[in-house]
Enzyme design. Structure first.
Site, PDB file in Angstrom:
ATOM      1  N   ASP A  60      29.562  67.933  32.170  1.00  0.00           N
ATOM      2  CA  ASP A  60      30.171  69.039  32.909  1.00  0.00           C
ATOM      3  C   ASP A  60      30.481  70.227  31.989  1.00  0.00           C
ATOM      4  O   ASP A  60      30.886  70.038  30.845  1.00  0.00           O
ATOM      5  CB  ASP A  60      31.460  68.556  33.585  1.00  0.00           C
ATOM      6  N   HIS A  67      23.031  76.080  31.003  1.00  0.00           N
ATOM      7  CA  HIS A  67      22.228  74.882  31.288  1.00  0.00           C
ATOM      8  C   HIS A  67      21.197  74.650  30.183  1.00  0.00           C
ATOM      9  O   HIS A  67      20.969  73.514  29.752  1.00  0.00           O
ATOM     10  CB  HIS A  67      21.518  75.031  32.630  1.00  0.00           C
ATOM     11  N   LEU A  70      15.731  52.191  23.986  1.00  0.00           N
ATOM     12  CA  LEU A  70      16.803  52.829  24.746  1.00  0.00           C
ATOM     13  C   LEU A  70      16.279  53.137  26.139  1.00  0.00           C
ATOM     14  O   LEU A  70      15.144  53.605  26.295  1.00  0.00           O
ATOM     15  CB  LEU A  70      17.242  54.136  24.070  1.00  0.00           C
TER      16      LEU A  70
END
Length: 215
Positions: free
Chosen positions: A12, A29, A122
């Site tokens: 966030d 962003h 991962l």
């Protein structure tokens, strides 16, 4: 020492960072992707097997169309640029969410998942068009349709995250102390860490500090 296999993150603050420093939510962003790359590397270094990133919620469709289009273009460009690198690093990419996207986005997401599906160092779970209430509702509908017993185990096995262990740690950046409809079923026993930093400001030291505090 507590084992740490799965970290989930609500990333966030990108838009607020962009407005504060660049007078543009979109630039926030873009800057946030740099943080994503850093966190992925730290996750690998610490041998954490699962990383779930909340990238686009079902509620994010309410944002201006121009911002949504920019986010999609950013995602497409990022994957085209990075997916081969992910594959070389033995990283698996899995998309969780409704996947109601334009065809070009669906295609790159499917291609990325298929290319990396056998990797094991991962697993990055990218939550796109994701909402936890909708996820749980869909799970219950699936159980009902298939005439299964309503149980915790069957609900867990009907979620987007089936076969993925629940996260031990949830991190939310951006100085907002709420869960925002994210992994509500899966984080019932997770340790939750809230960071005042906006996502582009969150760095390796912040992440490592949380890992050490958990352990």
């Amino acid at each position: 020492m507590n084992p740490l296999n799965h970290v989930a993150i609500i990333m966030d603050g990108n838009g607020r960072w962009g407005l504060k420093y660049k007078n543009s939510r979109n630039k926030g962003h873009k800057e946030g992707l740099k943080t994503v790359e850093k966190i992925i590397q730290i996750t690998i270094n610490n041998k954490i097997k699962y990383l779930t990133l909340f990238a686009f919620s079902t509620e994010n469709w309410k944002r201006p169309k121009s911002e949504i289009n920019y986010l999609f273009n950013l995602l497409e460009t990022f994957l085209k640029k990075k997916i081969d690198e992910f594959n070389k690093k033995n990283i698996k990419l899995k998309i969780i969410g409704e996947k109601k996207f334009p065809k070009n986005i669906k295609d790159i997401l499917k291609k990325s998942e298929n290319l990396t599906k056998k990797n094991s160092a991962l697993q990055i779970n990218l939550a796109l068009d994701y909402g936890s209430k909708k996820e749980i509702l869909n799970a219950i509908k699936y159980i009902s349709k298939n005439k299964l017993k309503i149980s915790e185990n069957n609900i867990s096995n009907s979620l987007y995250t089936k076969k993925i262990p629940d996260p031990e740690v949830l991190i939310r950046t951006g100085n907002t102390n709420r869960l925002s409809n994210f992994l509500l079923w899966q984080i019932s026993y997770s340790e939750i860490f809230f960071s005042k930093k906006l996502w582009p400001e969150f760095n390796q030291k912040d992440f490592i500090r949380i890992i050490k505090k958990f352990k």
